[in-house]
Design a protein around this motif. Structure first.
Motif, PDB file in Angstrom:
ATOM      1  N   ILE A  37       5.503   4.327  -3.320  1.00  0.00           N
ATOM      2  CA  ILE A  37       5.622   3.118  -4.263  1.00  0.00           C
ATOM      3  C   ILE A  37       5.668   1.704  -3.324  1.00  0.00           C
ATOM      4  CG2 ILE A  37       6.610   4.348  -6.439  1.00  0.00           C
ATOM      5  CD1 ILE A  37       9.345   3.388  -5.495  1.00  0.00           C
ATOM      6  N   ASP A  38       5.422   0.635  -3.994  1.00  0.00           N
ATOM      7  CA  ASP A  38       5.364  -0.669  -3.250  1.00  0.00           C
ATOM      8  C   ASP A  38       4.620  -0.541  -2.038  1.00  0.00           C
ATOM      9  OD1 ASP A  38       6.394  -3.190  -3.026  1.00  0.00           O
ATOM     10  OD2 ASP A  38       8.024  -2.525  -1.700  1.00  0.00           O
ATOM     11  N   VAL A  39       3.529  -0.206  -2.355  1.00  0.00           N
ATOM     12  CA  VAL A  39       2.472  -0.154  -1.148  1.00  0.00           C
ATOM     13  C   VAL A  39       1.868  -1.681  -0.858  1.00  0.00           C
ATOM     14  CG1 VAL A  39       0.278   0.904  -0.077  1.00  0.00           C
ATOM     15  CG2 VAL A  39       2.007   2.356  -1.423  1.00  0.00           C
ATOM     16  N   ARG A  40       2.030  -2.216   0.521  1.00  0.00           N
ATOM     17  CA  ARG A  40       1.696  -3.565   0.635  1.00  0.00           C
ATOM     18  C   ARG A  40       0.761  -3.320   2.055  1.00  0.00           C
ATOM     19  NH1 ARG A  40       6.951  -6.913  -0.250  1.00  0.00           N
ATOM     20  NH2 ARG A  40       7.577  -6.172  -1.928  1.00  0.00           N
ATOM     21  N   VAL A  41      -0.182  -4.563   1.913  1.00  0.00           N
ATOM     22  CA  VAL A  41      -1.077  -4.653   2.981  1.00  0.00           C
ATOM     23  C   VAL A  41      -0.993  -6.044   3.574  1.00  0.00           C
ATOM     24  CG1 VAL A  41      -3.485  -4.634   4.139  1.00  0.00           C
ATOM     25  CG2 VAL A  41      -2.903  -2.775   2.418  1.00  0.00           C
ATOM     26  N   CYS A  42      -0.791  -6.138   4.876  1.00  0.00           N
ATOM     27  CA  CYS A  42      -0.485  -7.707   5.272  1.00  0.00           C
ATOM     28  C   CYS A  42      -1.850  -7.658   6.191  1.00  0.00           C
ATOM     29  CB  CYS A  42       0.696  -7.861   6.187  1.00  0.00           C
ATOM     30  SG  CYS A  42       1.191  -9.467   6.961  1.00  0.00           S
ATOM     31  N   THR A  43      -2.354  -8.834   5.935  1.00  0.00           N
ATOM     32  CA  THR A  43      -3.637  -9.220   6.748  1.00  0.00           C
ATOM     33  C   THR A  43      -3.264  -9.971   8.056  1.00  0.00           C
ATOM     34  OG1 THR A  43      -3.908 -11.355   5.643  1.00  0.00           O
ATOM     35  CG2 THR A  43      -4.928  -9.334   4.575  1.00  0.00           C
ATOM     36  N   PRO A  44      -4.322 -10.304   8.854  1.00  0.00           N
ATOM     37  CA  PRO A  44      -4.187 -10.982  10.038  1.00  0.00           C
ATOM     38  C   PRO A  44      -3.737 -12.588   9.816  1.00  0.00           C
ATOM     39  CG  PRO A  44      -5.833  -9.859  10.329  1.00  0.00           C
ATOM     40  CD  PRO A  44      -5.748  -9.362   8.836  1.00  0.00           C
ATOM     41  N   ARG A  45      -4.102 -13.013   8.498  1.00  0.00           N
ATOM     42  CA  ARG A  45      -3.746 -14.424   8.308  1.00  0.00           C
ATOM     43  C   ARG A  45      -2.470 -14.495   7.552  1.00  0.00           C
ATOM     44  NH1 ARG A  45      -9.013 -17.905   6.894  1.00  0.00           N
ATOM     45  NH2 ARG A  45     -10.533 -17.007   8.571  1.00  0.00           N
ATOM     46  N   GLY A  46      -1.838 -13.289   7.511  1.00  0.00           N
ATOM     47  CA  GLY A  46      -0.506 -13.516   6.853  1.00  0.00           C
ATOM     48  C   GLY A  46      -0.243 -13.085   5.434  1.00  0.00           C
ATOM     49  N   ARG A  47      -1.598 -12.951   4.801  1.00  0.00           N
ATOM     50  CA  ARG A  47      -1.264 -12.728   3.260  1.00  0.00           C
ATOM     51  C   ARG A  47      -1.121 -10.992   3.000  1.00  0.00           C
ATOM     52  NH1 ARG A  47      -6.458 -12.790  -0.687  1.00  0.00           N
ATOM     53  NH2 ARG A  47      -5.399 -12.345  -2.703  1.00  0.00           N
ATOM     54  N   VAL A  48      -0.117 -11.044   2.041  1.00  0.00           N
ATOM     55  CA  VAL A  48       0.419  -9.875   1.760  1.00  0.00           C
ATOM     56  C   VAL A  48      -0.073  -9.472   0.386  1.00  0.00           C
ATOM     57  CG1 VAL A  48       2.558  -8.480   1.180  1.00  0.00           C
ATOM     58  CG2 VAL A  48       2.715 -10.435   2.886  1.00  0.00           C
ATOM     59  N   LEU A  49      -0.830  -8.366   0.167  1.00  0.00           N
ATOM     60  CA  LEU A  49      -1.375  -7.539  -1.116  1.00  0.00           C
ATOM     61  C   LEU A  49      -0.665  -6.721  -1.423  1.00  0.00           C
ATOM     62  CD1 LEU A  49      -5.063  -7.660   0.605  1.00  0.00           C
ATOM     63  CD2 LEU A  49      -4.083  -9.591  -1.062  1.00  0.00           C
TER      64      LEU A  49
END
Length: 112
Positions: A37-49
């Motif tokens: 649960i609470d799966v997140r992806v942080c991109t190189p530009r700092g955006r958290v999806l």
């Protein structure tokens, strides 16, 4: 690793780094299938999806094909070496180019 994928399950938190958007998206979907649960992806530009925003993460436009070259096609980043100075080849059968130096004359040898 430019992409960070995190997820939480009943045992704790998992953090994984991935080098491309495709791999990060694949790992995030695998974590969701495994019950995280609470799966997140942080991109190189700092955006958290969040897990419901993963479709916004588009795979890259195939720049990786350029990085996979045959070993013979790869270029090194070293500076080119200076060419070595050519040496004159010495041939043993050829006469010496040195002029004969003056040698002292001791006169005729005496016999006893």
């Amino acid at each position: 690793m430019p992409y960070l994928v995190t997820g939480t399950n009943e045992y704790g938190c998992a953090n994984h780094g991935r080098g491309s958007a495709t791999l990060a998206l694949r790992l995030a979907r695998k974590l969701l299938r495994d019950g995280y649960i609470d799966v997140r992806v942080c991109t190189p530009r700092g955006r958290v999806l969040q897990s419901d925003e993963l479709d916004e993460l588009k795979p890259q436009e195939k720049p990786q094909e350029e990085t996979y070259m045959a070993k013979g096609e790869q270029r090194g980043n070293r500076e080119a070496k200076k060419p070595k100075r050519e040496k004159a080849k010495v041939i043993a059968a050829a006469p010496s180019r040195k002029e004969a130096a003056w040698q002292p004359n001791f006169g005729p040898a005496k016999k006893k």
